[in-house]
Write a protein that holds these residues in place. Structure first.
Motif, PDB file in Angstrom:
ATOM      1  N   LYS A 234       1.766   4.209  -3.007  1.00  0.00           N
ATOM      2  CA  LYS A 234       1.318   5.583  -2.756  1.00  0.00           C
ATOM      3  C   LYS A 234       2.466   6.579  -2.670  1.00  0.00           C
ATOM      4  O   LYS A 234       2.298   7.745  -3.038  1.00  0.00           O
ATOM      5  CB  LYS A 234       0.498   5.617  -1.461  1.00  0.00           C
ATOM      6  CG  LYS A 234      -0.192   6.951  -1.221  1.00  0.00           C
ATOM      7  CD  LYS A 234      -1.244   6.852  -0.137  1.00  0.00           C
ATOM      8  CE  LYS A 234      -1.997   8.171   0.004  1.00  0.00           C
ATOM      9  NZ  LYS A 234      -3.084   8.100   1.010  1.00  0.00           N
ATOM     10  N   TYR A 235       3.628   6.147  -2.201  1.00  0.00           N
ATOM     11  CA  TYR A 235       4.745   7.062  -1.978  1.00  0.00           C
ATOM     12  C   TYR A 235       5.936   6.661  -2.833  1.00  0.00           C
ATOM     13  O   TYR A 235       6.225   5.474  -3.011  1.00  0.00           O
ATOM     14  CB  TYR A 235       5.114   7.101  -0.497  1.00  0.00           C
ATOM     15  CG  TYR A 235       3.984   7.619   0.368  1.00  0.00           C
ATOM     16  CD1 TYR A 235       3.726   8.985   0.472  1.00  0.00           C
ATOM     17  CD2 TYR A 235       3.143   6.731   1.049  1.00  0.00           C
ATOM     18  CE1 TYR A 235       2.672   9.457   1.239  1.00  0.00           C
ATOM     19  CE2 TYR A 235       2.086   7.197   1.820  1.00  0.00           C
ATOM     20  CZ  TYR A 235       1.855   8.558   1.910  1.00  0.00           C
ATOM     21  OH  TYR A 235       0.803   9.021   2.659  1.00  0.00           O
TER      22      TYR A 235
ATOM     23  N   TYR B 265       0.836  -1.204   0.000  1.00  0.00           N
ATOM     24  CA  TYR B 265       0.000   0.000   0.000  1.00  0.00           C
ATOM     25  C   TYR B 265       0.871   1.255   0.000  1.00  0.00           C
ATOM     26  O   TYR B 265       0.632   2.194  -0.765  1.00  0.00           O
ATOM     27  CB  TYR B 265      -0.912  -0.013   1.234  1.00  0.00           C
ATOM     28  CG  TYR B 265      -1.623   1.300   1.467  1.00  0.00           C
ATOM     29  CD1 TYR B 265      -2.788   1.611   0.768  1.00  0.00           C
ATOM     30  CD2 TYR B 265      -1.126   2.242   2.370  1.00  0.00           C
ATOM     31  CE1 TYR B 265      -3.437   2.825   0.963  1.00  0.00           C
ATOM     32  CE2 TYR B 265      -1.767   3.457   2.574  1.00  0.00           C
ATOM     33  CZ  TYR B 265      -2.916   3.742   1.864  1.00  0.00           C
ATOM     34  OH  TYR B 265      -3.552   4.941   2.050  1.00  0.00           O
TER      35      TYR B 265
END
Length: 345
Positions: A234-235, A230
């Protein structure tokens, strides 16, 4: 012949006596109207705008004396402290912590609640008041001036309305912050947009207790891969900092081949305080189960991923623990794999 002239004549004894009486009377009259300077000065233990740090500034005879049991490890102690802080304020009482709680929390945090001495603990006739894990309406109306709260309260529902005060109570000492930030800076490498994700993997006695007593599971390899995936999605440049009381299992089951996973303490188990400080200085949190991870997520304030639904529906654990009162609504839950329990393995 003229008699010699003296600047002052010798006073009569009766005059001295009357002068003394008049002076004393005047002093007593003024004292009754104007308090002396030491009576009007504030206590040296109290500064403007800061909470009292000494029992003498809030006499127990006026507001009572509340405390809480000091049981469990770091996460439990934090939950007990925060719950005492909130419930005492809610009920208009003065909170004091036991010496053993001060020994556990004070080396890490700038806590402000005064400490009640062991002699006083033994001499006071406490009213023991049992708490379950989450806030209930009756806790707003607890009777008694000398109350000792008992139990393992571990829910934001007790103290979330005082969030900023609780965060201040659990602010770290400067040397703790410096050590944690220095370690994290050493992991940055050539990354320019690094995002630190603290990973706490609770194992230890839970590996046995969860399946055998609570009909539950601990986090497995698949859960950690999903949680880390996750943040990778996202990063741009995440760095995962892994702490655990089962570091050997972590090194064997967490894939570090992408170069973004670091096992704290060179893969060796560290002290709970050091691990907690390290995780709390990250930007986001991956936790598994337990109050240690819950408090990390609460203090960090970023995104928190947690293991959800990790017990069977008929687990006795759910009579003691309400997930909705433990995990903040904005946190992200990933369901546990319960097939080992259903399959009898």
């Amino acid at each position: 012949n003229l008699a010699p002239i003296y600047p002052f004549s010798r006073p009569h004894p009766l005059s001295l006596y009357l002068l003394t009486i008049m002076t004393l009377s005047t002093f007593l009259h003024l004292s009754s109207r104007f308090p002396s300077a030491w009576q009007r000065l504030p206590s040296p233990n109290t500064t403007k705008g800061s909470p009292a740090t000494s029992p003498t500034t809030t006499p127990p005879t006026e507001r009572g004396m509340w405390t809480v049991n000091s049981i469990g490890r770091l996460g439990n102690q934090m939950g007990e402290y925060a719950t005492l802080y909130a419930l005492a304020k809610m009920n208009g009482r003065q909170a004091y912590i036991l010496p053993e709680m001060h020994r556990q929390l004070a080396p890490l945090f700038r806590i402000t609640l005064p400490v009640v001495s062991s002699d006083v603990v033994r001499s006071v006739r406490w009213r023991n008041y049992g708490l379950h894990d989450w806030m209930s309406e009756e806790y707003r109306h607890i009777k008694g001036k000398y109350v000792r709260l008992t139990g393992y309260p571990c829910s934001w529902t007790f103290y979330h309305h005082l969030r900023q005060e609780i965060l201040q109570e659990f602010s770290f000492h400067d040397h703790v912050k410096e050590e944690a930030n220095q370690y994290l800076a050493g992991l940055r490498g050539q990354r320019r947009n690094v995002t630190y994700v603290g990973v706490h993997v609770r194992r230890g006695d839970y590996v046995r207790v969860m399946p055998q007593i609570w009909k539950g599971v601990v986090a497995d390899k698949a859960y950690l891969e999903k949680a880390m995936g996750y943040f990778r999605d996202k990063y741009k440049e995440p760095v995962f900092v892994v702490t655990s009381n089962g570091m050997e299992w972590c090194r064997e089951n967490i894939n570090a081949s992408q170069g973004d996973v670091y096992f704290s303490g060179d893969g060796k188990e560290s002290s709970p305080g050091r691990d907690f400080a390290l995780l709390a200085h990250c930007n986001h949190t991956i936790m598994t189960i337990g109050t240690f991870g819950i408090w990390v997520g609460y203090l960090v304030g970023g995104e928190t991923v947690y293991l959800a639904n990790y017990t069977l529906p008929d687990s006795p654990f759910l009579r003691l623990f309400k997930p909705e009162a433990a995990f903040l609504p904005e946190w992200i839950g990933i369901n546990a794999d319960l097939s080992p329990l259903r399959g009898g393995t």
